[in-house]
Design a protein around this motif. Structure first.
Motif, short mmCIF file in Angstrom:
data_model
loop_
_atom_site.label_atom_id
_atom_site.label_comp_id
_atom_site.label_asym_id
_atom_site.label_seq_id
_atom_site.Cartn_x
_atom_site.Cartn_y
_atom_site.Cartn_z
N GLY A 12 20.56 42.42 44.11
CA GLY A 12 19.51 43.45 44.07
C GLY A 12 19.56 44.23 45.37
O GLY A 12 19.27 43.67 46.44
N THR A 80 16.89 39.07 44.74
CA THR A 80 15.77 40.02 44.81
C THR A 80 15.77 40.94 43.59
O THR A 80 14.97 41.86 43.52
CB THR A 80 15.85 40.91 46.08
OG1 THR A 80 16.85 41.94 45.87
CG2 THR A 80 16.19 40.13 47.32
N GLY A 82 15.26 42.67 40.05
CA GLY A 82 14.25 42.64 39.01
C GLY A 82 13.14 43.64 39.19
O GLY A 82 13.16 44.46 40.11
N ALA A 232 6.29 49.93 47.72
CA ALA A 232 7.01 48.65 47.82
C ALA A 232 6.69 48.03 49.17
O ALA A 232 6.31 48.74 50.11
CB ALA A 232 8.53 48.87 47.72
P1 NAD Z 1 13.43 47.59 43.56
O1 NAD Z 1 13.07 48.12 42.23
O2 NAD Z 1 13.47 48.51 44.74
O3 NAD Z 1 14.85 46.86 43.50
C1 NAD Z 1 15.21 45.98 42.49
C2 NAD Z 1 16.70 46.13 42.30
O4 NAD Z 1 17.15 45.12 41.37
C3 NAD Z 1 17.13 47.48 41.71
O5 NAD Z 1 18.03 48.14 42.59
C4 NAD Z 1 17.77 47.12 40.37
O6 NAD Z 1 18.87 47.96 40.03
C5 NAD Z 1 18.21 45.70 40.63
N1 NAD Z 1 18.45 44.91 39.42
C6 NAD Z 1 17.70 44.84 38.30
N2 NAD Z 1 18.25 43.98 37.42
C7 NAD Z 1 19.35 43.48 38.01
C8 NAD Z 1 20.34 42.53 37.62
N3 NAD Z 1 20.28 41.92 36.43
N4 NAD Z 1 21.34 42.25 38.48
C9 NAD Z 1 21.41 42.87 39.68
N5 NAD Z 1 20.50 43.78 40.11
C10 NAD Z 1 19.49 44.07 39.28
O7 NAD Z 1 12.40 46.37 43.86
P2 NAD Z 1 12.09 45.73 45.28
O8 NAD Z 1 10.94 46.41 45.89
O9 NAD Z 1 13.37 45.57 46.01
O10 NAD Z 1 11.55 44.28 44.80
C11 NAD Z 1 12.44 43.34 44.26
C12 NAD Z 1 11.69 42.08 43.88
O11 NAD Z 1 11.22 41.42 45.07
C13 NAD Z 1 10.45 42.32 43.01
O12 NAD Z 1 10.34 41.32 42.02
C14 NAD Z 1 9.32 42.20 44.02
O13 NAD Z 1 8.08 41.86 43.42
C15 NAD Z 1 9.86 41.08 44.88
N6 NAD Z 1 9.22 40.91 46.20
C16 NAD Z 1 9.00 39.64 46.60
C17 NAD Z 1 8.41 39.40 47.82
C18 NAD Z 1 8.15 37.97 48.25
O14 NAD Z 1 7.48 37.71 49.26
N7 NAD Z 1 8.65 36.99 47.50
C19 NAD Z 1 8.03 40.46 48.65
C20 NAD Z 1 8.30 41.76 48.22
C21 NAD Z 1 8.90 41.98 46.97
#
Ligand code: NAD
Length: 316
Positions: A12, A80, A82, A232
């Motif tokens: 991701g 990351t 999704g 984000a």
């Molecule tokens: P984002 O939409 O900017 O990026 C997600 C990326 O995942 C995209 O580029 C997309 O193309 C890619 N993707 C989707 N399906 C995929 C697959 N099957 N294989 C490979 N890549 C794939 O989102 P973001 O802001 O980067 O957030 C990502 C995740 O992290 C979210 O679920 C968010 O809730 C989570 N998050 C978690 C925390 C934590 O503390 N755990 C903190 C912030 C965000």
């Protein structure tokens, strides 16, 4: 033969994945970083931009592709990929979509990086960690989530700000779900060896019941506030994840509130959630027996029930 250089793969290349790569480069966490994303335009652009800064960071190489092969033989894989929260959505609202991604991804990932430790960041992180543990069949210490490392750092920042102290001197954890049912472990929090409950120092105040309520409310709503403003959260999770990766790759034995599969932890079993845990080269060790008062124990059990309910609703 020289040791194989340490390799991190990040699945991701969105806001969170790209910022984790950036934080890892700045801190020199690994010699080799790979980014994988299904969106080839996005991953190639992120890799180009990051590579243009390589001159200014500790020696490392960085590559990326829309082909999982780029993750081959990684030591740690950070997931990351999704859906992310839209304004007003809870983390649990993402469970179904992100579980489907993991079901497809994990077996293919293990085919190219069979010895990797898996660090989950995708939300709802406790649910996704549990599901990844089940799908992968890996030992529990090799599959864990970033959990409440970020929430705990928000917590410490707010306590430090109120008491006008360095955040590094505040030792306090958020435990349970990385989400709405999380709980603050006030009873074991301390500052400079003084239990937080007893802290009353001239010019640095003390925390009233109202202060505590406000601080915890602020921790719980922090992500909603950041997402409302910029769509984000990325910088703090990027730094928090780099710190977790350091603990693994540098075998630090660092205590971090990561999300792991619990078995009979204060009678809580068969669920992933966060409590302070020793993290080192083998991954996430046993959770520490942190003393809990009655309210904290009830809160932790409630959080476990909340996460387990979502896991069961997904058929696991
Ligand atoms: P984002 O939409 O900017 O990026 C997600 C990326 O995942 C995209 O580029 C997309 O193309 C890619 N993707 C989707 N399906 C995929 C697959 N099957 N294989 C490979 N890549 C794939 O989102 P973001 O802001 O980067 O957030 C990502 C995740 O992290 C979210 O679920 C968010 O809730 C989570 N998050 C978690 C925390 C934590 O503390 N755990 C903190 C912030 C965000």
């Amino acid at each position: 033969m020289p040791d194989k250089p340490s390799k991190i793969a990040i699945i991701g290349a969105g806001s969170v994945g790209a910022t984790i790569a950036y934080a890892c480069l700045l801190r020199g966490v690994a010699k080799s970083i790979a980014l994988y994303d299904v969106n080839s335009t996005k991953v190639e652009a992120e890799v180009l931009d990051l590579n243009h800064g390589l001159q200014f960071v500790p020696m490392a190489t960085l590559e990326g592709a829309a082909d999982l092969e780029v993750c081959r033989d990684a030591d740690v894989v950070v997931i990351t990929a999704g859906a992310k929260q839209k304004p007003g959505q809870t983390r649990m609202d993402l469970a179904s979509a992100n579980t489907a991604i993991c079901k497809d991804l994990i077996p293919r990932l293990l085919a190219v990086a069979p010895n990797a430790t898996l660090l989950l960041v995708t939300n709802p992180v406790d649910v996704i960690t549990y599901i990844t543990q089940k799908i992968s069949g890996l030992p529990r210490e090799r599959v864990f989530g970033s959990g409440t490392v970020l929430d705990s750092s928000r917590f410490r920042f707010l306590i430090a700000k109120r008491l006008r102290l360095a955040v590094q001197n505040v030792h306090a954890y958020i435990a349970g779900e990385h989400g709405d049912s999380e709980i603050p472990l006030w009873s074991s929090a301390h500052v400079g060896n003084i239990p937080l409950h007893d802290w009353a120092v001239q010019n640095h105040g003390k925390l009233t019941v109202r202060d505590r309520t406000e601080i915890f409310q602020n921790v719980k709503t922090a992500a909603y506030q950041v997402i409302q403003g910029k769509g984000a959260t990325n910088y703090a999770i990027g730094l928090a994840t780099a710190r977790i990766l350091e603990a693994v790759l540098h075998d630090e034995n660092r205590i971090l509130p990561v999300s792991t599969l619990l078995t009979d932890y204060h009678a809580i079993s068969d669920v992933c959630l966060s409590v302070p845990t020793i993290v080192n080269h083998t991954g996430a060790g046993q959770p520490l027996p942190v003393p809990l008062n009655d309210a904290e124990l009830a809160g932790l059990r409630n959080s476990a029930d909340t996460i387990r309910g979502v896991i069961r609703s997904l058929g696991f």
